[in-house]
Motif scaffolding. Structure first.
Motif, short mmCIF file in Angstrom:
data_model
loop_
_atom_site.label_atom_id
_atom_site.label_comp_id
_atom_site.label_asym_id
_atom_site.label_seq_id
_atom_site.Cartn_x
_atom_site.Cartn_y
_atom_site.Cartn_z
N GLU A 88 0.83 -1.20 0.00
CA GLU A 88 0.00 0.00 0.00
C GLU A 88 0.87 1.25 0.00
N ASP A 89 0.24 2.36 -0.34
CA ASP A 89 0.91 3.65 -0.32
C ASP A 89 2.15 3.72 -1.21
N THR A 90 2.11 3.03 -2.35
CA THR A 90 3.26 3.11 -3.25
C THR A 90 3.41 4.52 -3.81
N ASP A 91 2.30 5.23 -3.98
CA ASP A 91 2.39 6.60 -4.48
C ASP A 91 3.14 7.50 -3.51
N VAL A 92 2.96 7.24 -2.22
CA VAL A 92 3.68 8.02 -1.21
C VAL A 92 5.18 7.88 -1.43
N ARG A 93 5.65 6.65 -1.69
CA ARG A 93 7.08 6.42 -1.91
C ARG A 93 7.58 7.12 -3.17
N VAL A 121 3.04 14.96 -8.60
CA VAL A 121 3.26 15.18 -7.17
C VAL A 121 2.04 15.85 -6.56
N GLU A 122 1.54 16.88 -7.23
CA GLU A 122 0.39 17.62 -6.71
C GLU A 122 -0.85 16.72 -6.60
N THR A 123 -1.00 15.79 -7.54
CA THR A 123 -2.12 14.85 -7.49
C THR A 123 -2.02 13.94 -6.27
N GLN A 127 -4.51 13.63 -2.87
CA GLN A 127 -5.08 12.35 -2.41
C GLN A 127 -4.81 12.11 -0.93
N TYR A 128 -3.75 12.74 -0.43
CA TYR A 128 -3.34 12.50 0.96
C TYR A 128 -3.43 13.78 1.81
N GLU A 129 -4.31 14.68 1.43
CA GLU A 129 -4.34 15.96 2.14
C GLU A 129 -5.17 15.92 3.42
N SER A 130 -5.94 14.85 3.62
CA SER A 130 -6.79 14.76 4.81
C SER A 130 -6.24 13.71 5.78
N LYS A 133 -4.50 10.06 6.34
CA LYS A 133 -3.64 9.77 5.20
C LYS A 133 -2.50 10.78 5.06
N LYS A 134 -2.78 12.02 5.52
CA LYS A 134 -1.74 13.04 5.41
C LYS A 134 -0.51 12.66 6.22
N ASN A 135 -0.74 12.03 7.38
CA ASN A 135 0.39 11.60 8.21
C ASN A 135 1.26 10.58 7.49
N THR A 136 0.63 9.72 6.71
CA THR A 136 1.38 8.72 5.96
C THR A 136 2.33 9.39 4.98
N LEU A 137 1.83 10.42 4.30
CA LEU A 137 2.66 11.16 3.36
C LEU A 137 3.79 11.90 4.07
N LEU A 138 3.47 12.60 5.15
CA LEU A 138 4.48 13.36 5.89
C LEU A 138 5.55 12.44 6.47
#
Length: 441
Positions: A88-93, A121-123, A127-130, A133-138
């Protein structure tokens, strides 16, 4: 492309979180040396997130102006993410990697492709702005930024610690982030000789070992910390565990060697470092540690085997010079070579290197203190120049940086001044005393 559109693209690029916006300055590092270290890590570090190493390698190629090779490294990063089969979260990587792609295409004047990757990147960010999920990105961004600063050079360690601290606030149990933070704090303590943050890394390393028991690097670092705390048995047990788990890891071998060198088992340390250097022949650290081992064999010019001493001096000089050749900006290797010359009583060579090292761009306050401190000892014991020693002990003290060197220099200076006062008093009693003349050197 019009200037307006180009400016709009640059505005978007500057908002991206990636190596191109993290203030990584090429003049702060020996780029070839960092590349060698990263390539070794890709081969030998098991379980590492290797796409991060490829990302940094791409940025280093950019610093060299080779954007074709930078693109190849980014493609390696993308291929590694695909092979990793992350569930999961391959886009984050991919966030930092896509941002790097955008910058490299920009420098290749391929502005349309640069726009495309900036939009990718912006897309992902949308997707992870809320939460949550935002914590996963950060977490991923802070983690990659922290490891990047840690891999770059010592002056970035403070920033690395800040990144790991931010990430651990979001997920205190993450094994990789705990390892990164523990390693960073340990290195900061090592570079400050434990003067300001002594033993803060010990509980961090313990926690990292518990959370990630297969991480042999943090295990051997914990062993070294145990040794510093006079707990040899616990440290030796951890070293043996790490060697059993990864006997051919150059990182385990080099830290195990450091453990045994500090335990006065120098021949055992040399054997391990010799094996490590066969695995990583361009490692500055391994050559530096070998030089330190041979320096420990050098004796003062009394009660020693001259042939063995000459061999120790030759080897210490060889490996110190090799470390400098591999990383011309290594202040530590320059200081070590100066120390070797001092111990060998090569006064003019030591003096020349002492002056050269003092004006290096990357030398910090503590390293200056270290240089003046050892030069003062050299003048006191080998040159019998008490006035010269006093002058350099004062130089150590005048640098307003709390450290072991400054504390010890204060004590040494007090003792030296008392000795000189006594000598001066004796000279007055007997003006013909040969000691009287020696005090004036």
């Amino acid at each position: 492309m019009s200037n307006i559109v180009t400016k709009s693209l640059m505005d978007r690029l500057l908002k991206l979180q990636c190596h191109f916006t993290w203030d990584l300055l090429g003049e702060d590092v020996d780029i070839d040396n960092v590349e060698e270290r990263l390539n070794d890590q890709i081969v030998f570090l098991q379980g590492a997130l290797k796409h991060r190493m490829y990302n940094l390698l791409a940025y280093l190629k950019h610093l060299k102006g080779d954007h074709e090779k930078a693109m190849i490294q980014l493609q390696n990063a993308e291929a590694h993410i695909q092979r990793s089969k992350i569930s999961e979260d391959t886009d984050v990587r991919r966030t930092v990697m896509y941002a790097n792609f955008a910058w490299v295409f920009y420098h290749q004047n391929q502005f349309n492709k640069s726009f495309t990757y900036a939009e990718k990147v912006e897309t992902i960010i949308k997707q992870y702005e809320s939460p949550p999920k935002k914590n996963t990105l950060l977490l991923d961004i802070y983690g990659e930024q922290g490891w990047t600063y840690l891999s770059f050079t010592g002056k970035y360690y403070k920033w690395a610690a800040e990144c790991f601290e931010k990430a651990l606030e979001l997920d205190p149990e993450d094994p990789e982030l705990n390892s990164g933070y523990a390693i960073t704090v340990d290195r900061m303590e090592t570079f400050s000789c434990g003067s300001n943050t002594e033993n803060k890394s010990f509980p961090l390393l313990e926690r990292a070992v518990v959370l990630n028991p297969r991480d042999t690097v943090v295990k051997v670092l914990l062993a070294l910390k145990c040794l510093d705390m006079k707990n040899y048995n616990q440290g030796a047990m951890l070293i043996e565990q790490a060697l059993q788990e990864q006997p051919e890891s150059p990182y385990v071998l080099r830290y195990a060697a450091k453990f045994y060198r500090k335990s006065k088992k120098i021949n055992k340390a040399i054997a391990m470092l010799t094996e490590a250097v066969s695995l990583t022949p361009t490692s500055v650290t391994v050559h530096y540690q070998l030089a330190k081992c041979y320096k420990d064999f050098i004796k003062m010019p009394t009660h020693y085997n001259k042939q063995q001493n000459d061999e120790a001096i030759a080897n210490a000089i060889f490996f110190s010079e090799k470390a400098i050749e591999l990383n011309r900006l290594s202040v530590g290797a320059h200081i070590l070579l100066a120390q070797v010359y001092m111990k060998a009583n090569e006064h003019e060579k030591a003096k020349e290197l002492f002056n050269k090292t003092l004006i290096m761009n990357d030398i910090d306050s503590e390293q200056k203190q270290q240089l003046h401190f050892y030069w003062a000892l050299h003048l006191k014991y080998l040159r019998r120049s008490e006035s010269g020693a006093v002058r350099h002990f004062k130089e150590v003290i005048d640098i307003q940086n709390p450290s072991w060197f400054r504390e010890t220099a204060i004590k040494e200076l007090k003792k030296l001044v008392e000795t000189m006062k006594l000598g001066s008093h004796n000279c007055k009693l007997d003006a013909r005393s040969p000691n009287c003349n020696s005090r004036r050197m």
